[in-house]
Scaffold this motif. Structure first.
Motif, PDB file in Angstrom:
ATOM      1  N   ASP A 160      12.858   5.247   3.695  1.00 32.83           N
ATOM      2  CA  ASP A 160      11.749   3.808   3.592  1.00 32.83           C
ATOM      3  C   ASP A 160      11.893   2.952   4.289  1.00 32.83           C
ATOM      4  O   ASP A 160      11.081   2.384   5.285  1.00 32.83           O
ATOM      5  CB  ASP A 160      11.854   3.524   1.955  1.00 32.83           C
ATOM      6  CG  ASP A 160      12.991   2.961   1.586  1.00 32.83           C
ATOM      7  OD1 ASP A 160      14.048   3.354   1.920  1.00 32.83           O
ATOM      8  OD2 ASP A 160      13.257   2.730   0.694  1.00 32.83           O
ATOM      9  N   ASP A 190      10.208   7.267   0.747  1.00 38.81           N
ATOM     10  CA  ASP A 190      11.271   6.423  -0.333  1.00 38.81           C
ATOM     11  C   ASP A 190      12.545   7.184   0.193  1.00 38.81           C
ATOM     12  O   ASP A 190      12.730   7.887   0.376  1.00 38.81           O
ATOM     13  CB  ASP A 190      10.673   6.056  -1.821  1.00 38.81           C
ATOM     14  CG  ASP A 190      10.176   6.618  -2.529  1.00 38.81           C
ATOM     15  OD1 ASP A 190      11.426   8.039  -2.635  1.00 38.81           O
ATOM     16  OD2 ASP A 190       9.610   6.307  -3.521  1.00 38.81           O
ATOM     17  N   ARG A 238       6.109   9.116   6.021  1.00 43.54           N
ATOM     18  CA  ARG A 238       6.681   7.541   4.991  1.00 43.54           C
ATOM     19  C   ARG A 238       6.736   8.323   3.285  1.00 43.54           C
ATOM     20  O   ARG A 238       6.978   9.399   3.120  1.00 43.54           O
ATOM     21  CB  ARG A 238       5.025   6.864   4.086  1.00 43.54           C
ATOM     22  CG  ARG A 238       4.479   6.400   5.609  1.00 43.54           C
ATOM     23  CD  ARG A 238       4.691   4.877   5.552  1.00 43.54           C
ATOM     24  NE  ARG A 238       3.392   4.209   6.688  1.00 43.54           N
ATOM     25  CZ  ARG A 238       2.650   3.678   6.484  1.00 43.54           C
ATOM     26  NH1 ARG A 238       1.629   3.801   5.370  1.00 43.54           N
ATOM     27  NH2 ARG A 238       2.041   2.607   7.049  1.00 43.54           N
ATOM     28  N   SER A 275       3.974  11.659  11.567  1.00 45.49           N
ATOM     29  CA  SER A 275       4.312  11.068  11.103  1.00 45.49           C
ATOM     30  C   SER A 275       4.516  11.173   9.899  1.00 45.49           C
ATOM     31  O   SER A 275       4.461  12.421   9.178  1.00 45.49           O
ATOM     32  CB  SER A 275       2.781   9.838  10.696  1.00 45.49           C
ATOM     33  OG  SER A 275       2.039   9.979  10.073  1.00 45.49           O
ATOM     34  N   ASP A 322      -0.450   2.971  -0.252  1.00 45.62           N
ATOM     35  CA  ASP A 322      -0.299   2.724   1.397  1.00 45.62           C
ATOM     36  C   ASP A 322       0.643   3.018   1.485  1.00 45.62           C
ATOM     37  O   ASP A 322       0.634   3.873   3.049  1.00 45.62           O
ATOM     38  CB  ASP A 322      -1.518   2.087   0.763  1.00 45.62           C
ATOM     39  CG  ASP A 322      -2.898   1.673   1.053  1.00 45.62           C
ATOM     40  OD1 ASP A 322      -3.252   3.196   0.740  1.00 45.62           O
ATOM     41  OD2 ASP A 322      -3.609   0.467   0.795  1.00 45.62           O
ATOM     42  N   ARG A 323       1.709   2.315   0.906  1.00 42.12           N
ATOM     43  CA  ARG A 323       3.127   2.661   1.535  1.00 42.12           C
ATOM     44  C   ARG A 323       3.277   3.911   1.461  1.00 42.12           C
ATOM     45  O   ARG A 323       4.634   4.277   2.596  1.00 42.12           O
ATOM     46  CB  ARG A 323       4.097   1.174   0.328  1.00 42.12           C
ATOM     47  CG  ARG A 323       4.766   2.309  -0.845  1.00 42.12           C
ATOM     48  CD  ARG A 323       5.174   1.258  -1.135  1.00 42.12           C
ATOM     49  NE  ARG A 323       5.631   2.198  -2.860  1.00 42.12           N
ATOM     50  CZ  ARG A 323       4.205   1.807  -3.745  1.00 42.12           C
ATOM     51  NH1 ARG A 323       3.194   1.404  -3.563  1.00 42.12           N
ATOM     52  NH2 ARG A 323       4.964   2.311  -5.551  1.00 42.12           N
ATOM     53  N   ASN A 324       2.973   5.021   0.864  1.00 44.69           N
ATOM     54  CA  ASN A 324       3.706   6.031   1.268  1.00 44.69           C
ATOM     55  C   ASN A 324       2.974   7.191   2.121  1.00 44.69           C
ATOM     56  O   ASN A 324       2.983   8.249   2.096  1.00 44.69           O
ATOM     57  CB  ASN A 324       4.190   7.085  -0.451  1.00 44.69           C
ATOM     58  CG  ASN A 324       5.177   6.335  -0.950  1.00 44.69           C
ATOM     59  OD1 ASN A 324       5.735   5.986  -0.576  1.00 44.69           O
ATOM     60  ND2 ASN A 324       4.525   6.258  -2.458  1.00 44.69           N
ATOM     61  N   ARG A 325       1.690   6.744   2.413  1.00 44.59           N
ATOM     62  CA  ARG A 325       0.673   7.715   3.099  1.00 44.59           C
ATOM     63  C   ARG A 325       1.359   7.257   4.170  1.00 44.59           C
ATOM     64  O   ARG A 325       0.854   6.884   4.980  1.00 44.59           O
ATOM     65  CB  ARG A 325      -0.875   7.708   2.991  1.00 44.59           C
ATOM     66  CG  ARG A 325      -1.958   8.332   3.050  1.00 44.59           C
ATOM     67  CD  ARG A 325      -3.233   7.771   2.860  1.00 44.59           C
ATOM     68  NE  ARG A 325      -3.491   7.041   1.628  1.00 44.59           N
ATOM     69  CZ  ARG A 325      -4.085   6.130   1.410  1.00 44.59           C
ATOM     70  NH1 ARG A 325      -4.742   5.371   2.186  1.00 44.59           N
ATOM     71  NH2 ARG A 325      -4.095   6.055  -0.587  1.00 44.59           N
ATOM     72  N   PRO A 326       0.800   8.552   4.627  1.00 48.54           N
ATOM     73  CA  PRO A 326       1.699   8.804   6.317  1.00 48.54           C
ATOM     74  C   PRO A 326       0.415   8.972   7.241  1.00 48.54           C
ATOM     75  O   PRO A 326      -0.600   9.470   7.091  1.00 48.54           O
ATOM     76  CB  PRO A 326       2.648  10.405   6.063  1.00 48.54           C
ATOM     77  CG  PRO A 326       1.887  10.584   5.667  1.00 48.54           C
ATOM     78  CD  PRO A 326       1.504  10.006   4.317  1.00 48.54           C
ATOM     79  N   LEU A 381       9.374  12.242   0.701  1.00 49.36           N
ATOM     80  CA  LEU A 381       9.137  12.355   1.771  1.00 49.36           C
ATOM     81  C   LEU A 381       8.080  12.776   1.538  1.00 49.36           C
ATOM     82  O   LEU A 381       7.553  13.819   1.468  1.00 49.36           O
ATOM     83  CB  LEU A 381      10.241  11.961   2.784  1.00 49.36           C
ATOM     84  CG  LEU A 381      10.003  12.329   4.174  1.00 49.36           C
ATOM     85  CD1 LEU A 381      10.143  10.780   4.886  1.00 49.36           C
ATOM     86  CD2 LEU A 381      10.889  12.613   5.449  1.00 49.36           C
TER      87      LEU A 381
END
Length: 136
Positions: free
Chosen positions: A79, A53, A51, A49, A132-136, A57
């Motif tokens: 993103d 921007d 995540r 996985s 959270d938006r960056n945690r794969p 990455l």
């Protein structure tokens, strides 16, 4: 004049010894080399996985490690992408400091190869600290 020459002959060996001592390895250097950590690497085929921007990455591997990759230039829609692919290259094993090319797809922009550099493997504390938006 001979007094100055004899003084120089006495001082010169002291400077020479000091100069040679500065080239000798120190105990702290030897200790840090012995305790240095192994290379932080992953196989691109084991990425499960991702995540991030357009500049950073984060990829998670099969063994649950998370690596930070930085874009070298602008990367279109990382993103918003649904998938990424590591372009074939010389090596499948990527380590901290290595560069590679990826293609992100599924976003609104056309698929354009992007160069990235592997920065490091994140510690457990760094993974938890990721938004959270960056945690794969």
């Amino acid at each position: 004049m001979s007094r100055h020459v004899s003084t120089l002959l006495l001082i010169a060996p002291a400077f020479l010894a000091a100069g040679l001592a500065s080239c000798a390895p120190t105990a702290s250097h030897e200790a840090s080399s012995a305790t240095s950590s192994p290379r932080q690497c992953f196989y691109s085929r084991q990425v499960t996985s991702f995540r991030g921007d357009d500049q950073t990455l984060y990829v998670r591997t099969q063994n649950r490690d998370v690596f930070e990759l930085q874009a070298l230039g602008y990367c279109n829609d990382l993103d918003f992408s649904l998938t990424i692919a590591f372009l074939p290259g010389v090596m499948d094993r990527l380590c901290a400091g290595d560069t590679t090319r990826i293609v992100a797809s599924g976003g609104p922009a056309p698929q354009t190869p992007c160069r990235v550099r592997v920065i490091k493997k994140l510690t457990d504390a760094e993974i938890v600290a990721l938004p959270d938006r960056n945690r794969p």
